[in-house]
Enzyme design. Structure first.
Site, mmCIF file in Angstrom:
data_model
loop_
_atom_site.group_PDB
_atom_site.id
_atom_site.type_symbol
_atom_site.label_atom_id
_atom_site.label_comp_id
_atom_site.label_asym_id
_atom_site.label_seq_id
_atom_site.Cartn_x
_atom_site.Cartn_y
_atom_site.Cartn_z
ATOM 1 C CE LYS A 1 -3.858 -2.342 2.200
ATOM 2 N NZ LYS A 1 -4.480 -2.760 3.456
ATOM 3 C CD GLN B 1 -3.457 -4.273 6.721
ATOM 4 O OE1 GLN B 1 -3.325 -3.371 5.913
ATOM 5 N NE2 GLN B 1 -4.137 -5.370 6.442
ATOM 6 C CG ASP C 1 -9.675 -0.044 4.870
ATOM 7 O OD1 ASP C 1 -9.488 -0.369 3.690
ATOM 8 O OD2 ASP C 1 -8.967 -0.443 5.811
#
Ligand code: NDP
Length: 293
Positions: free
Chosen positions: A54, A98, A121
């Site tokens: 990422k 994460q 997200d």
């Protein structure tokens, strides 16, 4: 008949190029680059790989990527304090924590602390609610990537029958909503579904997000169906150690009209959509209209 193989890498590269062009235009008009902050708690090897890729993709798109690596012993309070700082930082447009988090940290509380307008997200309940009512918001990257692939392969999805196998908050449920929004007739299947084989046999579109290696067999599919395989399963068998999807790929190739491979299908789209969401967040936070992507 052999199915068309949907090249997720190529579609993702094209989306990343469009995002990079959008980033350049954003920098021209605002004088700053969009910023994505990624937070990793602990040393889970798979999470480490995801965070690195990422980070690389963020920089390649011309954005500012910052990584916050915290020890596995970090307290929930310390993580919440970091999220608070990132919420308040004007240079940060997107925040990604994460998952999975260490057990002593309540992931739901951490996600709830993220500013919904920086929640690239799309996991915050406010964004889940926006998706449910059809309001603009952030959609989880993996299902949005699947929807974009389906539109590129099939064009208009109106009237098609779709089955989504899996009902998680991060893949199955948002996927089903995206398909309903695109006028599909959607069935959501899960571990209690009876006679999954005949449910799958009726579907023009099959999205498999289960996490069980090659569970969906080729002879379950309607001939010509489009198959999106989200599953990532590590197996070690007579063919060696490898990654396989939730669909028996070789069998499906002979029946489906189009199918995503694993790896190289859905996975690359997930990161490209994360960059897209970050660019969209930057526009919204700067009072600019959403970029055409
Ligand atoms: P979850 O484990 O959260 O959800 C799995 C779903 O599958 C559940 O809804 C479960 O049903 C259902 N399920 C389990 N067994 C069966 C069965 N025998 N028949 C029908 N349904 C079943 O997984 P995620 O949604 O997080 O992820 C799914 C897969 O996608 C995983 O392999 C994951 O690694 C992969 N993934 C890939 C990404 C990518 O970028 N390519 C990103 C995210 C995930 P129930 O609700 O009843 O328990």
């Amino acid at each position: 008949m052999t199915a068309r193989i949907i090249d997720g890498k190529a579609h993702a590269a094209a989306l990343r190029a469009r995002v990079a062009a959008g980033v350049a235009a954003f920098v021209d008009s605002t004088g700053r680059a969009p910023g994505l902050a990624v937070v990793l708690v602990g040393t889970d090897p798979a999470s480490d790989v995801y965070v690195r890729s990422k980070g690389k993709a963020t920089l390649a798109a011309g954005m500012i990527g910052t990584e916050h690596r915290l020890s596995a012993e970090t307290t929930e309070a310390a993580l919440l304090a970091l999220v608070g700082d990132l919420n308040a930082d004007p240079a940060v447009d997107g925040i990604l924590v994460q998952l999975p988090l260490p057990r002593h940290i309540d992931a739901a509380a951490v996600i709830a602390a993220i500013d919904p307008d920086k929640d690239v997200d799309g996991f915050h309940v406010v964004n889940a609610g926006r998706l449910a009512v059809g309001a603009p918001g952030f959609v989880p990257c993996t299902p949005l990537g699947c929807a974009l692939l389906l539109e590129e392969v099939l064009g208009d999805l109106s009237g098609l029958g779709a089955v989504v196998i899996g009902r998680s908050n991060i893949v199955g449920k948002p996927m089903a909503q995206l398909l309903v929004d695109r006028n599909c007739t959607v069935t959501i299947a899960h571990s209690r579904t009876r006679d999954l084989k005949s449910v799958v046999a009726r579907a023009d579109i099959v999205v498999a997000a289960v996490g069980r290696a090659e569970m969906i067999r080729g002879d379950w599919l309607k001939p010509g169906a489009t198959v999106i395989d989200v599953g990532i399963n590590r197996v070690d068998d007579a063919h060696g150690r490898r990654l396989v999807g939730d669909v028996a790929y070789d069998e499906a190739l002979a029946v489906a009209g189009a199918i995503t491979p694993v790896p190289g299908g859905v996975g690359p789209m997930t990161i490209a959509v994360l960059l897209r969401n970050t660019l969209v967040a930057a526009h919204a936070r700067s009072g600019l209209p959403a970029p055409a992507l």
